[in-house]
Design a protein around this motif. Sequence first.
Motif, short mmCIF file in Angstrom:
data_model
loop_
_atom_site.label_atom_id
_atom_site.label_comp_id
_atom_site.label_asym_id
_atom_site.label_seq_id
_atom_site.Cartn_x
_atom_site.Cartn_y
_atom_site.Cartn_z
N TYR A 120 -1.89 9.09 -4.77
CA TYR A 120 -1.79 9.19 -3.32
C TYR A 120 -0.73 8.22 -2.82
CZ TYR A 120 -6.04 11.87 -3.72
OH TYR A 120 -6.96 12.83 -4.07
N PRO A 126 1.61 5.88 -0.05
CA PRO A 126 1.27 4.88 0.97
C PRO A 126 0.84 5.55 2.28
CG PRO A 126 3.27 4.26 -0.17
CD PRO A 126 2.92 5.65 -0.64
N SER A 140 -7.63 2.67 3.11
CA SER A 140 -6.33 3.35 3.18
C SER A 140 -5.43 2.77 2.10
CB SER A 140 -5.69 3.18 4.55
OG SER A 140 -5.35 1.82 4.78
N VAL A 141 -4.29 3.43 1.90
CA VAL A 141 -3.32 2.97 0.91
C VAL A 141 -2.27 2.14 1.65
CG1 VAL A 141 -1.70 3.67 -0.90
CG2 VAL A 141 -3.71 5.09 -0.41
N LYS A 171 2.08 0.22 -1.80
CA LYS A 171 1.27 0.64 -2.95
C LYS A 171 1.08 2.16 -2.98
CE LYS A 171 -1.10 -3.68 -3.35
NZ LYS A 171 -0.35 -4.34 -4.37
N TYR A 172 0.63 2.61 -4.15
CA TYR A 172 0.11 3.96 -4.34
C TYR A 172 -1.34 3.79 -4.75
CZ TYR A 172 4.84 5.88 -4.54
OH TYR A 172 6.12 6.25 -4.25
N LEU A 173 -2.14 4.82 -4.54
CA LEU A 173 -3.52 4.81 -5.02
C LEU A 173 -3.60 5.80 -6.18
CD1 LEU A 173 -6.48 3.90 -4.80
CD2 LEU A 173 -6.83 5.85 -3.22
N TYR A 180 -10.62 4.03 -8.84
CA TYR A 180 -9.56 3.88 -7.86
C TYR A 180 -8.76 2.63 -8.21
CZ TYR A 180 -12.68 7.07 -5.47
OH TYR A 180 -13.47 8.14 -5.16
N PHE A 202 -5.05 0.52 -7.33
CA PHE A 202 -3.80 0.38 -6.59
C PHE A 202 -2.66 0.13 -7.56
CE2 PHE A 202 -6.28 -0.92 -2.70
CZ PHE A 202 -5.88 0.16 -1.93
#
Length: 127
Positions: free
Chosen positions: A31, A33, A58-59, A63-65, A77, A79
């Motif tokens: 996912y 940012p 939230s991201v 970062k990406y999740l 999950y 980061f």
Amino acid sequence: MSDHIGAQARSTGVVDMTQAADFAWTQLRVYTPYTSREKVCKDLGGLAPDCLKDAPPSVPEGKYLLVFINEGKEAQYVFHSRRNGNFQTSTGVLVLQRDAAVFEVLPTKSPHQGDAIYLQVRAQARP
């Protein structure tokens, strides 16, 4: 894990997520940012029944999740810092099965990109 991804990208030019994530998983979702928990959970649906409880709110911008799903029974999950690689995706989520979760580092095209790393899904070999 993010540092391990960055180290793979810098040293080999390839990131194999099966080496970066040393636990059981069958699918990876990335996912971008600013993605909210609500959007992540709506996308995951029944694949992650505890999403509203476990996913971050939230991201963040830098970062990406990464969400690693194991047979739709559990989700982890994680980061990932953009300094360790920017995932190239045309949508807000990238979905990959375990055997396809390999990325290649794209060459930088501009000196303005500095030492930024851009990761693209490796094209699958066709018979």
